[in-house]
Structure formats: structure tokens, C-alpha cells
Design a protein around this motif. Structure first.
Motif, PDB file in Angstrom:
ATOM      1  N   HIS A 162       0.837  -1.197   0.000  1.00 31.04           N
ATOM      2  CA  HIS A 162       0.000   0.000   0.000  1.00 31.04           C
ATOM      3  C   HIS A 162       0.879   1.257   0.000  1.00 31.04           C
ATOM      4  O   HIS A 162       1.816   1.368   0.786  1.00 31.04           O
ATOM      5  CB  HIS A 162      -0.890  -0.023   1.248  1.00 31.04           C
ATOM      6  N   TRP A 163       0.540   2.193  -0.877  1.00 32.88           N
ATOM      7  CA  TRP A 163       1.416   3.354  -1.081  1.00 32.88           C
ATOM      8  C   TRP A 163       1.763   4.088   0.204  1.00 32.88           C
ATOM      9  O   TRP A 163       2.899   4.520   0.407  1.00 32.88           O
ATOM     10  CB  TRP A 163       0.776   4.332  -2.080  1.00 32.88           C
ATOM     11  N   ALA A 164       0.773   4.202   1.111  1.00 31.00           N
ATOM     12  CA  ALA A 164       0.976   5.055   2.290  1.00 31.00           C
ATOM     13  C   ALA A 164       1.936   4.426   3.299  1.00 31.00           C
ATOM     14  O   ALA A 164       2.401   5.100   4.212  1.00 31.00           O
ATOM     15  CB  ALA A 164      -0.363   5.356   2.949  1.00 31.00           C
ATOM     16  N   PHE A 165       2.196   3.123   3.144  1.00 32.08           N
ATOM     17  CA  PHE A 165       3.090   2.466   4.101  1.00 32.08           C
ATOM     18  C   PHE A 165       4.530   2.404   3.593  1.00 32.08           C
ATOM     19  O   PHE A 165       5.410   1.856   4.254  1.00 32.08           O
ATOM     20  CB  PHE A 165       2.584   1.048   4.418  1.00 32.08           C
ATOM     21  N   ILE A 166       4.765   2.936   2.400  1.00 31.94           N
ATOM     22  CA  ILE A 166       6.133   3.036   1.892  1.00 31.94           C
ATOM     23  C   ILE A 166       6.635   4.438   2.237  1.00 31.94           C
ATOM     24  O   ILE A 166       5.986   5.427   1.898  1.00 31.94           O
ATOM     25  CB  ILE A 166       6.162   2.857   0.351  1.00 31.94           C
ATOM     26  N   ARG A 497       3.380  13.003   5.979  1.00 31.80           N
ATOM     27  CA  ARG A 497       2.371  13.060   4.905  1.00 31.80           C
ATOM     28  C   ARG A 497       1.015  13.496   5.450  1.00 31.80           C
ATOM     29  O   ARG A 497       0.322  14.333   4.860  1.00 31.80           O
ATOM     30  CB  ARG A 497       2.188  11.678   4.289  1.00 31.80           C
ATOM     31  N   VAL A 498       0.646  12.929   6.574  1.00 32.24           N
ATOM     32  CA  VAL A 498      -0.683  13.199   7.131  1.00 32.24           C
ATOM     33  C   VAL A 498      -0.814  14.668   7.522  1.00 32.24           C
ATOM     34  O   VAL A 498      -1.817  15.315   7.225  1.00 32.24           O
ATOM     35  CB  VAL A 498      -0.962  12.269   8.332  1.00 32.24           C
ATOM     36  N   PHE A 499       0.219  15.210   8.134  1.00 31.53           N
ATOM     37  CA  PHE A 499       0.125  16.603   8.573  1.00 31.53           C
ATOM     38  C   PHE A 499       0.192  17.575   7.392  1.00 31.53           C
ATOM     39  O   PHE A 499      -0.604  18.509   7.291  1.00 31.53           O
ATOM     40  CB  PHE A 499       1.227  16.924   9.591  1.00 31.53           C
ATOM     41  N   VAL A 500       1.114  17.310   6.497  1.00 31.84           N
ATOM     42  CA  VAL A 500       1.251  18.171   5.317  1.00 31.84           C
ATOM     43  C   VAL A 500      -0.067  18.188   4.533  1.00 31.84           C
ATOM     44  O   VAL A 500      -0.528  19.227   4.069  1.00 31.84           O
ATOM     45  CB  VAL A 500       2.412  17.637   4.442  1.00 31.84           C
ATOM     46  N   GLY A 517      -8.575  11.733   6.797  1.00 30.99           N
ATOM     47  CA  GLY A 517      -8.575  10.886   7.988  1.00 30.99           C
ATOM     48  C   GLY A 517      -8.383   9.420   7.660  1.00 30.99           C
ATOM     49  O   GLY A 517      -8.422   8.574   8.548  1.00 30.99           O
ATOM     50  N   ASP A 518      -8.225   9.095   6.390  1.00 28.62           N
ATOM     51  CA  ASP A 518      -8.048   7.689   6.024  1.00 28.62           C
ATOM     52  C   ASP A 518      -7.021   7.533   4.920  1.00 28.62           C
ATOM     53  O   ASP A 518      -7.318   7.671   3.742  1.00 28.62           O
ATOM     54  CB  ASP A 518      -9.386   7.070   5.593  1.00 28.62           C
ATOM     55  N   PHE A 519      -5.790   7.242   5.339  1.00 28.55           N
ATOM     56  CA  PHE A 519      -4.724   6.956   4.386  1.00 28.55           C
ATOM     57  C   PHE A 519      -4.643   5.450   4.121  1.00 28.55           C
ATOM     58  O   PHE A 519      -3.698   4.973   3.514  1.00 28.55           O
ATOM     59  CB  PHE A 519      -3.376   7.460   4.934  1.00 28.55           C
ATOM     60  N   GLY A 520      -5.633   4.722   4.609  1.00 25.07           N
ATOM     61  CA  GLY A 520      -5.622   3.258   4.455  1.00 25.07           C
ATOM     62  C   GLY A 520      -6.123   2.827   3.096  1.00 25.07           C
ATOM     63  O   GLY A 520      -6.293   3.634   2.177  1.00 25.07           O
ATOM     64  N   LEU A 535       6.516  17.301  -0.487  1.00 22.93           N
ATOM     65  CA  LEU A 535       6.210  18.205   0.628  1.00 22.93           C
ATOM     66  C   LEU A 535       6.485  17.539   1.973  1.00 22.93           C
ATOM     67  O   LEU A 535       7.022  18.160   2.894  1.00 22.93           O
ATOM     68  CB  LEU A 535       4.743  18.643   0.572  1.00 22.93           C
ATOM     69  N   ALA A 536       6.142  16.257   2.075  1.00 22.78           N
ATOM     70  CA  ALA A 536       6.334  15.544   3.339  1.00 22.78           C
ATOM     71  C   ALA A 536       7.815  15.460   3.693  1.00 22.78           C
ATOM     72  O   ALA A 536       8.212  15.715   4.841  1.00 22.78           O
ATOM     73  CB  ALA A 536       5.720  14.147   3.250  1.00 22.78           C
ATOM     74  N   VAL A 537       8.635  15.126   2.703  1.00 19.80           N
ATOM     75  CA  VAL A 537      10.076  15.007   2.974  1.00 19.80           C
ATOM     76  C   VAL A 537      10.672  16.392   3.240  1.00 19.80           C
ATOM     77  O   VAL A 537      11.454  16.583   4.167  1.00 19.80           O
ATOM     78  CB  VAL A 537      10.790  14.312   1.786  1.00 19.80           C
TER      79      VAL A 537
END
Lengths: 795, 484
Positions: A162-166, A497-500, A517-520, A535-537
Motif C-alpha cells: 500500500h502506497w501510504a506504508f512506503i 504526509r498526514v500533517f502536510v 482521515g483515512d490513508f488506508g 512536501l512531506a520530505v
């Protein structure tokens, strides 16, 4: 297929019959047009889907396949071990390619070989006993869904996590054609996507609108006339950047940023369950404003809130920050079972942690393994263990027994003077706040069967879902401080990622991942994955500099576009997912109030302090109370406390401030990361009849009346510029001055007492006017300007 | 989903939807415009209905829920247990209690003395339904109602129990029943909210109510219950300010439409047109709502039916009459709350006062709907959030006792809207503690209510944070035997 509901429900009642008939016919026609449009759309879309003409060239597991599997298959063939059917698991690489338990010579998916893949046969079969998903599940794969799965198998059925876990990586800045447009990195990513879509960005917004948008986004207040004039007059190249810096340094910036965080932290001024007594957590709210104004880096901001008490020699400020985890609701209902509610509080903290910082719906894993995301029930309770160490009770006492249940901390006058001077304590009495603390002895955590407090099962240790990132006890301490470190570690794929994404959402109205609220697995995929990751990095590399992040976004050309929307763009991108225009967004609930107060000059700009009780329709608290406690009756405040910013309006959870809810504010029941924007007749009624808006109109009219230098046209123009924050167009002035004359005429014919009735609104002292008729006509004009769509819109 | 557009229609934001259709009208109006012929019995589009579509032919169009807040005792109302009188004062056998958890209010009690009803019961109507003497008027309509004696819940405290009953979950910020129906069926009347809430307070031990009970949860705020107040402004901010007449307001709205039209010409944003429509709807509400809430023009015989209290704003009787008027005008869900049913002590003296407040008007509402031919299409529900214990809380004296919360069995009744009349459903043991036949869980109750309105509780879903939520969560069986 269906008939229009033609019998009008009120037509058999008496008086409104005639009046209502005509609009109904008009609406009816629109309705029919709408129906035809829907039918057309349905026909068109199903045709394209069956033809399969629009299948992607390369089918990607993360983009195309997983959303289908997650939505339609994972409930029985996903992470939840208890619900898993036939031992088949489609959410992991091993599971996909493994031999079937029931027929070991067969395989669910054989890369490149459709005929050999059981999945293919089971989704296309017409035999309902074989069909997947089974008809009784009421889940159905569309033609397109099936073709995508088929094509994916044909193309080799490649699996991806899943993309969000990489963990995110900074991709190179894309090359684009419109070289002159970009202002910073953001714009390259946006432009690159626009070019793919065949869209062009809008030109820059005019300076007036841009300033209003910027001031609203950074301070939540409209630009003053002086600011407007200064900015328009400043022709220097960096005029905009200077304004950005000025607003970021403005002390109201912290307030604006805090509003969203208060939703996340479910902040309120009462305990929340049925009896709903007073609590005094406002010093914590003052700290949040302070932290944003001082630009605490996000890692410090989060660590203090999650684990300030576990820092070496924690200061009172650090302890105060931990109030974040005590903002949940607390029961005061006599007769409840202590442990049931203590578990409820720990649950709330666990769920809040998941949603606020990781963008995941942890709560789904409390009663059973998560059905879509790799969070097992055991993972849930391992996370729960961190928050399960507080020496607290489910029920401390019935109503008014405590404004701050233990563990708590007293903040004295000396504390405020010595180190907590951002707390707006208005008297010398100490104030108690709830804080976090861990018991000396370890409280053992168990998995709770079906989530029930009285059904402890297997014992678990501290931990977190390994699919996100391992909680390595060699690296991290087994307490909340370790938890914070895990969260903010460089290899944590989610935190930044979540905060950005949420900062982006607060500025653009929706995140790059819309389901913030759902990156799953069930959440939306990012519209601009490379930009999100960049942006996250970048945010982390810049030491979690929040002001820096905000500045980066508002400096972009993307942000500065005009919000005009052409027919073409509306058709190609109705939701504005690709940002070929700036969004037009009605400002948030608190800001509607702030805007009315600030533009009229009524605003009390004071920051922080105990929450206040402005005008509120009578009887709301009284009708819903149990008849006990300090908050039984609504005791309205007076004088400057009537004119505080919306974020300081007292939130009694069982009866939240009505206008706030009407404008979509959170009821602060639980952690919320996104408000839905609506547009309703009740909102129109607020703007038309709420005494705050009327009083602001009256006060502004009276002030303008006193300014003898201004002609009537200039008075109206000034009011317009204060409220809409731009010069009125000629045509607008025609309407408004015409309206003024008509109103003046109307009121001239009325009794003076009628005029006085209109002017006698609100507690703000009246100013002597020799000409109340002119004043009231002007008030009507100003009230009309307040009700313009553009007045409370960022455009 | 077989039809992605239909699914989209469900999850979509209005802005998106309007953008696609370029209609520029508000969702409330849109919902009501798309109402199909509810009684046509035709299969409807797709697998999931958009606003205003049902899954199958509905029996009921609207709901009036007379919530008895605080939990009235089933043992003094509809669940007749003569054995309790016989065993009066004897301890509740542990074999009956079977480890039922107790609230903190009685968990410290050494004994659990059984207590029989202070009030007598008689049989009424052709159905021969047992009703206590406290409810003579409801007794007179037993052949029109269906008493369910076997409701049960897991919650043992008011807040979670009420929340469960109204939202399908004990905790969390889930949409309430009314919000689900507003979402599922839209509004029938574009001048009134689809979901209205009326509050009243009795004379017994009170428990508060809270906005969470009529929340839209994760649904759009247009589905939030609109709380009516008994002040001169029945809906918040409805009334024009002092000194501003209707004609003046009309003129202002015309000017506004003109100004906003210029904004639309400049930006092309359909949201601007939607805004203009919302202002027009607000204006129409200003006329429609006061007409409905004005009870003074009701004819004499109606006033007599509901009782003189119905002319006192804010009473239960007034709210029943108002509920009839709102429902008659197409309000999808009218939710009443009457507080004061929490008889932990002083039951023999407090409960008659509560019963007096509600008995006459509750029955009048049924009769009134019936005489107007509306009962068939209006589902009326009467009941609380749990039951009360068969043993005494506190000291048992000849004239006084109390009853604690009891989750395992309680009684409610329903009428109209496709529910079998003159029926008693379910059976409890002879001590009224456990269910022995036909239990109805809250999820089953919700599934049945939705069914009566033409909605499949498993299909009325909303996708939020990755999960399809339902009013019935993951459970719920239809109670087929009570459906006419």
C-alpha cells in the motif's frame, strides 16, 4: 423506470396552496431536466464501462486493483483473520499467489495467466453459487472492475505494498511546458498534472481578492482597509511576500491555526456526557495558540502533547501540553461502571492517535482485526497499552464534582508570570487543568474480546502495527515518549504526509489525499502522489517548520490563481482535484463570526482565556438540561466578552453553539480532521436574523454616519470594502445606492419608533444620530452586503 | 456496485454533483424533487438508491417518534406480571439474574427484593392487550397499536442507551435515525426541514437530552435534526428582526439576488446560484413554519382530543399536535423527547404524573392521524431507551419503591405505517426479567423501521473513512411478524 412524485405534499392543506404552486412547477421542470441528465449520464457511463474503452494502458496494483479488492473482497479475504473465508487472503503478496486451501492444485492469481487464475473465473461466472462476491454480500463488481482485474492478471499481476506504508521519497521536480508560470516546486508538480489533463492554470487572482484569501487563511480575519491600501499601493516585486511574512508574524496566525487543531483534539469546555458539567481546559487551548505563534516545530509540538510528562524534568508547559490526551469526553452519570468508562477514555486516545497522526481508522480494529487495513486487534491493544497507564477513574464524581479530573495540575498566578505567560488568566485564582501521567506500576493490557471492557483475553505488550513500521524496542522506549519518537522517526511513512496533507486541506479546502482521515486501503489515493511526498520530505528536512510549510504553499503560483471557473474546467474537473483554479470556499464557522465582528470594528482582539458566552437564542441549554450543575442555564456575557472571536465561544458539548453547527463546525464529540462544507437555508437565516450580524451592521452604519468627510456613496463604498474586501464595481454600487434611496424613502414614511426598533439591536451602545432614518437605511445596505455570497467566501 | 454513478451519488459532495449536472440548485430541493412515486411499488434504479429513492415499495412515508426519555417502567405500563405481586419482597433468584451486570446505583445492594406493580392492569380491546391503569387513553387505542414487549439492549446507562437507540451505536458520532432517513429519502416538503426535533419536560426525575441524539454524524449537516423551540421563534433565527417587515425582507433578497448574480457572471461558480436558492428557501420557511407551529387555529374538537395542555407551548401535548401538523406537511421524521421517566425512587408517586403528561396526547395523535387517513402512511413509535428492574432499588415500603435500569427486556409500542395493529409481540418470563420468546434487539428494531420506509438496512449505507456505515452497523434482522 420511476415516476416523478407529482402530488405536492402541501396541496391538500389550505392556505399555502396557491403561493406554492408556481415555484413547484418551476422546480418541477428543473427536476425533469435533472432526471434526464442523470439518465443520460447513466447510459453514457455504463456504455463506456462495458466497452472497456477507458481501461488504463498499464494497470497498477495500487492505483487500480487494490481499491477494488479492498472495497469488494477484503471483508472476507483480507486482514481480518476471523472473517477470512476459505483461508484466502488477497491483501498480501504471499496470499495472492498461494495455492488455494480447498484445492491445492489451483491458485487465486497466476501472473499472466487469466485462465489459470481462480479469481478470474469466480468474478465472471454466471453461476450464482460460484460468483464472487457472493450475491448475499450485496457487493457487486462493475464490468469495469472485472476488466481491470482481468487486465492486471494478463499484464503479470504485479503486487505492490500500500502506497501510504512506503516511506516517502523526494522525487525529482517534473519538467513542464509552461516554464514561466511556476513560482516554487509545488507548481511544477501541479502544472505537470494539468498538462496531462489538458488543462491550463488560471491567471493570478486580482490583488484585492488575493489579499482577502491570504489574510483569511493565515489569520482568519479580513484585511483591514489600511492593509488593503498598503498592499494595492505596493508595486514592488516582493509586495506579496512581504504581506505573507507580515501575516505569518501576526499574533492572530496562532488562533487561525489552532482552530483546526482544536477539532483534531476534540477540545471543549464541558465534560460531554449526559450531565455535561463544566471543565477548565482552556489554558491548554491557549498553549496551542502560543505554540503555533512561536512556530514550535511539528515534532516538538507533537512530542509535548503526546509525552510532555515523560520528558526529562518536564516543565509545567510540557505538562500542560499533554492535556491533548485528556480532552476526550468524561462521564458524570451516577451509577456507571468505573472500568467501562476508563476503557472508553483509553479507547478515545487510541483512536485519536490513529486518526490525528497516522490518518488511519484504528477504531475499526478494537472489536476485531481491521477488515481493510493491516491493523490486527492485537495491534490495536498494543497501541492501546501506551494510553492505558494513566492513574484515572472512569467516574470521579457526578456533575460539578470536578472541573479537571485527576491527574491534573494547578496553574497559579506565579506560574503564569514565571513561565506560562501565554495563558490569559483573568483573576488571581489558580486554574486546574487535566494532564497526562503514567502510573508507577505497569498496568497490564489485554486484548478485549469484541472490544468489551469486561472480557479481557490475551495479554499484550506495547507495540504498533508492523505494516506501518516496526516498533523496535531497541530504538524506542516502551512508553508514550517512545511512541512519539516512533511517530516522528525518519522512516515513519505516515506522520509527515498526514500533517502536510491537512495543512494543504485547510488552505485549499481538500487535501491531496481527499480522505484526510483515512490513508488506508479504503481511502482515496493522492491526486498528486509525488507532490505529497515531496512536501512531506521537505517538511521533515526543514526541521518540521510549520510556518515554512504554510509559506511554501501560499507562495506558490497554484495558490495565487484566480478562482474563476470556466465551463470547460467545470466539466473536466468539477471537484477541482487538479487545481487549475483556486477554490472558492465559504469560510469556516468561527471565521464567519470573526469576519462580521472584525469588519464592523466590534471585535475584541484579545487572545485566549476562559471561553465566553455571546448572544444565543433563549432556552437552548435550559430545554436540554438534566436540571443539575453549573451549566444548567446559559448565562450570557456582556461588554467586550460579547465580541470575542468565534473560537472562544463556550462549547457545551451536549448543546453546542447553534450557529457554529449550522456552519459545519465540529461538535467536538471526537477527533475530527475534516469539516464538510454545506450551504443550507439555516445558514441564510443566521446571516439574515442573528443579532450579531444585525448589530455589526448597525454599529458600522453609526460609525460611518459620524464620518462627515464621506459622502453617502463613499460610506457605502467603505462598508463594501470592509466586508467584501475589494472596491465595488459600478453596477454593484448602482444596486446598493438605489437600495439605500428606496430604504430611506420607506423608513421616512414610518413612525420613528419603528426606525428605533431596527436600530435598537445588540448591547453595543448606540451613538447619537440626528438622522436615524438615514442611519437605518445605511444599516440595511450594510446588512445586505454582509449577506452577499462573496462576503464570507474566499474567492 | 453495479452502477458506479448511483454509488457516486451517495458519497458525492453536492458541489461535485451540481458541477456535473450544472443545475445550480440546493441538495434539499434536489432530494425532494427526485422523490419517486412512493406507492407505485416499482423496482427502483440501481442497487443503491440516491436521495429520494426507496429499495422497494414503502409502507410508511414518515415517522413520528415519541421518545420517553429516562426509560418508563414496562412493569407499570405494558408488561403485566402478576407473579411479581405474588412474590413481592422476595429476593430475585440468581438463576434469573444470570450474571446481569448492575449499575453502580444498585450494585452495592445486598438484596434484590422483587416488587409488583403498584397499579392494576386490565385487558382492553378486541386484542385483549393488558395495559396498566396509568394509561387509560392508550388503553383505548390498543387495537390500533402493536406492543413489543421484548426490546433489549446492551447499555445500562442513559447516555449510551439513548445514543444506541437513536444512532445504532452506544458511542461515537454516528448519524441518528432521522438523519439517515433524511439522507435516504430526502425531504417531502421544500419549505420545511426533513428532520424536526421537539423537546418537553415532565415532572419526574429528569435526564438531559443532547444534540448528539439528532446529529447528522458524518452525513452532511443538511441532515441534522432541526430543534424547534417553544419560544416565539420556533426555528432558530427564523423571525425577521424587530421593525423589519416581510416586504422589506423581500426587497433585500431581490437586491441580494441581483448582486449575487453579478458574482456568478464573474466566477461561474454554481455554488453562488445554490446560495441564492437557499436564501429563497429560508424565505419560504419564514412563512411555512409559523403557519404550522401556530396551534391556536386548531378546531375545538382537536384541542379536546389532545387536551388543554396542547395550547401551552412546550408541553408534550402541544408537541404531539405539532408533530401531527409537521408530519402531515411532509416532514420525514419528527422526533419528540419527553423527559422525566427515570424512577429510581418514588415510582408510585412520580410515574402517574409522567403518565398523565403523555397518555392522552399520545392516544390523540393516533386517533387524529387515523381520522385524517394518515395513520397508514405514518409510523408512530412510543418508548424509552431501556427497561426497569423487577426488583426494588432502595428501600421497599408499602407505598414506595424505585426501579433501576434494566437492559434485558422492555416494552415499546408502534402504530400505523405498515405495522400490524392490535398485536402484542414477544414474551418475557413470569418475573419480567428475561425474554423467553421473540427478542427484538435495537438493531432489529432499526432494520424493521427502515424496512417499513422502503429501505433495506443493509443497503442504506454511507462510506466514511473507508467503511460503509449503516444504521444497523453489522447486525439487524427484520421483525417480520409485526409487519402487516
Amino acid at each position: 423506470m420511476f415516476k416523478l412524485h407529482l402530488s405536492y405534499p402541501m396541496s391538500n392543506t389550505t392556505s399555502t396552496h396557491k403561493k406554492e404552486r408556481i415555484p413547484f412547477i418551476r422546480w418541477g421542470i428543473i427536476g425533469i431536466v435533472g432526471l434526464i441528465a442523470i439518465v443520460l449520464l447513466i447510459t453514457l457511463s455504463s456504455n463506456t464501462f462495458t466497452a472497456g474503452a477507458r481501461l488504463p494502458k498499464t494497470v497498477d496494483y495500487n492505483i487500480h486493483v487494490r481499491p477494488i479488492l479492498s472495497d469488494k473482497c477484503f471483508a472476507c479475504h483480507g486482514p481480518d483473520a476471523k472473517q477470512r473465508k476459505a483461508g484466502l487472503r488477497l491483501d498480501t503478496e504471499e496470499g495472492l499467489y498461494a495455492a488455494l486451501e480447498e484445492s491445492p492444485d489451483q491458485f487465486a492469481v497466476v501472473p499472466g495467466e487469466v485462465e489459470a487464475s481462480a479469481v478470474y473465473h469466480r468474478i465472471f461466472t454466471e453461476d450464482t453459487t460460484e460468483l464472487m462476491p457472493p450475491p448475499e454480500s450485496k457487493l457487486v463488481l462493475s464490468e469495469r472492475d472485472k476488466r481491470i482485474i482481468q487486465k492486471w492478471i494478463e499484464q503479470g499481476a504485479e503486487y505492490k505494498p500500500h502506497w501510504a506504508f512506503i516511506p516517502p521519497e523526494k522525487a525529482g521536480i517534473p519538467e513542464i511546458d509552461v516554464e514561466k508560470w511556476p513560482n516554487n516546486e509545488i507548481d511544477y508538480f501541479i502544472a505537470s498534472r494539468l498538462e496531462e489533463m489538458g488543462l491550463k492554470p488560471n491567471p493570478q487572482a486580482d490583488k484585492e481578492r488575493l489579499l482577502k484569501r491570504l489574510a483569511m487563511d493565515l489569520t482568519g480575519l479580513p484585511p483591514t482597509l489600511e492593509m488593503q491600501e498598503k498592499f494595492i499601493a505596493d508595486k514592488s516585486e516582493d509586495a506579496y511576500e512581504k504581506m505573507v511574512d507580515e501575516l505569518l508574524a501576526n499574533e492572530h496566525y496562532g488562533e487561525k491555526m489552532a482552530i483546526h487543531w482544536l477539532d483534531v483534539a476534540r477540545y471543549a469546555d464541558s465534560h460531554g456526557y449526559q450531565d455535561d458539567g463544566l471543565r477548565t481546559m482552556w489554558p491548554w487551548r491557549d498553549w496551542v495558540i502560543h505554540a503555533f505563534n512561536e512556530n514550535y516545530p511539528y515534532d516538538k509540538f507533537v512530542t509535548w502533547q503526546l509525552a510532555g510528562d515523560l520528558m526529562p524534568e518536564p516543565s509545567k508547559e510540557m505538562l500542560l501540553a499533554t492535556g491533548f490526551n485528556r480532552n476526550h469526553k468524561i462521564t458524570q452519570e451516577g451509577g456507571v461502571i468505573d472500568e467501562e468508562y476508563r476503557i472508553e477514555y483509553v479507547t478515545d486516545r487510541t483512536n485519536t492517535f490513529g486518526k490525528a497522526f497516522l490518518g488511519l481508522s484504528f477504531e475499526c480494529a478494537k472489536c476485531h482485526d481491521h477488515k481493510y487495513d493491516p491493523i490486527s486487534q492485537k495491534d490495536y491493544f498494543r497501541t492501546f497499552a501506551f494510553f492505558n497507564q494513566v492513574p484515572e477513574k472512569g467516574l470521579v464524581g457526578t456533575i460539578d464534582a470536578s472541573f479537571a479530573d485527576p491527574p491534573n495540575m494547578s496553574i497559579s498566578e506565579e506560574d503564569v508570570q514565571a513561565q506560562l505567560n501565554f495563558i490569559n488568566k483573568q483573576d488571581t485564582a489558580p486554574v486546574m487543568v487535566m494532564i497526562m501521567k503514567d502510573s508507577i506500576g505497569l498496568r497490564t493490557t489485554h486484548v478485549l474480546s469484541r472490544g468489551n471492557y469486561d472480557a479481557p483475553a490475551e495479554e499484550v505488550d506495547f507495540g504498533l502495527p508492523t505494516a506501518i513500521m516496526e516498533f523496535d524496542t531497541n530504538r524506542f522506549e516502551k512508553n508514550r515518549l517512545g511512541l512519539a519518537e516512533w511517530l516522528l522517526a525518519e522512516d515513519n511513512p505516515l506522520a509527515s504526509r498526514v500533517f502536510v496533507n491537512r495543512i494543504w486541506q485547510e488552505i485549499f479546502g481538500q487535501g491531496l489525499v481527499k480522505t484526510s482521515g483515512d490513508f488506508g486501503m479504503q481511502g482515496d489515493l493522492p491526486t498528486h502522489p509525488d507532490l505529497l511526498d515531496w512536501l512531506a520530505v521537505d517538511f521533515r528536512e526543514n526541521d518540521w517548520d510549520i510556518k515554512g510549510l504554510v509559506k511554501k504553499i501560499v507562495m506558490s503560483a497554484t495558490y495565487r490563481q484566480s478562482s474563476e471557473v470556466s465551463r470547460e474546467k467545470l466539466e473536466k474537473d468539477p471537484e477541482n482535484l487538479y487545481f487549475a483554479r483556486a477554490p472558492r470556499i465559504r469560510i469556516g464557522a468561527e471565521l464567519v463570526r470573526d469576519h462580521v465582528l472584525a469588519s464592523s470594528g466590534l471585535l475584541t482582539p484579545e487572545i485566549g482565556g476562559p471561553s465566553v458566552k455571546p448572544y444565543q437564542p433563549k432556552g437552548l441549554w435550559e430545554a436540554a438540561t438534566s436540571g443539575r450543575g453549573l451549566l444548567m442555564n446559559y448565562v450570557q456575557d456582556h461588554n467586550e466578552d460579547l465580541y470575542r472571536r468565534g473560537m472562544y465561544t463556550f462549547i457545551k458539548r451536549t448543546v453546542p453553539p447553534p450557529t457554529m453547527l449550522m456552519f459545519d463546525a465540529s461538535n467536538r464529540d471526537q477527533c475530527e480532521v475534516r469539516r464538510i462544507g454545506t450551504n443550507t437555508p439555516l445558514q441564510a437565516l443566521v446571516m439574515l436574523n442573528d443579532p450579531h450580524v444585525l448589530e455589526a451592521s448597525r454599529v458600522m452604519a453609526e460609525k460611518l454616519m459620524q464620518d462627515e468627510k464621506l459622502s453617502m456613496d463613499e460610506k457605502i463604498e467603505t462598508a463594501f470594502r470592509r466586508i467584501v474586501c475589494r472596491e465595488p464595481r459600478e453596477k454593484e454600487m448602482e444596486v446598493l445606492t438605489g437600495y439605500f434611496s428606496e430604504e430611506k424613502e420607506t423608513f421616512t414614511q414610518k413612525d420613528l419608533t419603528e426606525v428605533e426598533k431596527v436600530l435598537n439591536i445588540g448591547e453595543y451602545p448606540r451613538s447619537e444620530s440626528e438622522d436615524p432614518v438615514t442611519a437605518v437605511a445605511l444599516m440595511q445596505v450594510i446588512h445586505t452586503i454582509y449577506n452577499m455570497e462573496e462576503a464570507i467566501t474566499k474567492s | 456496485m453495479s452502477n458506479p454513478l448511483m454509488e457516486n451519488r451517495f458519497n458525492i459532495t453536492r458541489r461535485h454533483f451540481l458541477g456535473k449536472l450544472s443545475l445550480g440548485v440546493g441538495s434539499v430541493a434536489l432530494g425532494s424533487l427526485l422523490m419517486p412515486d412512493l406507492f407505485g411499488g416499482k423496482e427502483t434504479l440501481g442497487e443503491i438508491p440516491p436521495l429520494g429513492f426507496t429499495h422497494f415499495a414503502p409502507k410508511a412515508k414518515r415517522v413520528i417518534y415519541l421518545f420517553q426519555n429516562g426509560a418508563p417502567s414496562q412493569l407499570e405500563s405494558f408488561d403485566y406480571k402478576p407473579m411479581l405481586r405474588k412474590m413481592h419482597g422476595e429476593d430475585l433468584p440468581a438463576s434469573v439474574r444470570m450474571g446481569q451486570r448492575l449499575t453502580g446505583m444498585t450494585s452495592g445492594q445486598e438484596k434484590f427484593p422483587l416488587v409488583g406493580s403498584y397499579f392494576d392492569f386490565k385487558q382492553y380491546g378486541q386484542s385483549g392487550t393488558w395495559v396498566s391503569d396509568l394509561f387509560p387513553n392508550i388503553a383505548s387505542i390498543v387495537d390500533d397499536i402493536c406492543v413489543v414487549r421484548t426490546m433489549h439492549t446492551e447499555a445500562i446507562n442513559h447516555d449510551p442507551a439513548l445514543t444506541f437507540m437513536q444512532t445504532g451505536a452506544q458511542t461515537g458520532n454516528r448519524p441518528s435515525m432521522g438523519a439517515w432517513l433524511s439522507y435516504g429519502l430526502g425531504s417531502e416538503n421544500k419549505n420545511l426541514p426533513a428532520f424536526c426535533v421537539l423537546l418537553s419536560r415532565g415532572r419526574g426525575n429528569g435526564q438531559g437530552v443532547y444534540a448528539k441524539l439528532w446529529t447528522n454524524g458524518f452525513l452532511e449537516s443538511v441532515h441534522q435534526g432541526v430543534q424547534f423551540s417553544n419560544s416565539e421563534d420556533p426555528v432558530l433565527f427564523l423571525k425577521n428582526p424587530d421593525g423589519i417587515e416581510d416586504s422589506s425582507r423581500r426587497k433585500m433578497l431581490d437586491k441580494l439576488a441581483e448582486l449575487n448574480g453579478m458574482g456568478f457572471d464573474e466566477f461561474g461558480d454554481p455554488e453562488i446560484q445554490a446560495k441564492v436558492q437557499q436564501y429563497e428557501m429560508a424565505y419560504r420557511m419564514q412563512t411555512a413554519v409559523p403557519e404550522i407551529t401556530d396551534l391556536s387555529k386548531e378546531p375545538e374538537h382537536i384541542i379536546k382530543m389532545y387536551g388543554p395542555d396542547c395550547l401551552v407551548p412546550g408541553t408534550y401535548a402541544a408537541n404531539c399536535l405539532l408533530a401531527r401538523k409537521l408530519s402531515e406537511s411532509g416532514v420525514r421524521f419528527v422526533q419528540l423527547y419527553h423527559q422525566g421517566w427515570d424512577q429510581h425512587g418514588q415510582l408510585p408517586s412520580e410515574m402517574p404524573l409522567q403518565a398523565q403528561d403523555v397518555d392522552r396526547a399520545s392516544a390523540a395523535l393516533i386517533k387524529d392521524l387515523k381520522q385524517r387517513g394518515l395513520l397508514d402512511e405514518t409510523l408512530v413509535i412510543w418508548g424509552g431507551e431501556f427497561g426497569r428492574t423487577n426488583y426494588c432499588q432502595g428501600k421497599l415500603t408499602p407505598d414506595n419503591y424505585g426501579r433501576d435500569h434494566h437492559p434485558r427486556a422492555y416494552s415499546i409500542w408502534m402504530a400505523g405505517g405498515g405495522v400490524k395493529p392490535g398485536m402484542v409481540y414477544g414474551e418475557t418470563d413470569e418475573l419480567g426479567y428475561n425474554i423467553v420468546k421473540d427478542p427484538v434487539h435495537i438493531n432489529d428494531f432499526h432494520a424493521t423501521v427502515l424496512h417499513l420506509l422502503g429501505l433495506d438496512h443493509e443497503k442504506l449505507t454511507y462510506k466514511h473513512l473507508g467503511r460503509r456505515y449503516r444504521l444497523t452497523d453489522v447486525a439487524g434482522e427484520l421483525v417480520k411478524d409485526i409487519i402487516a
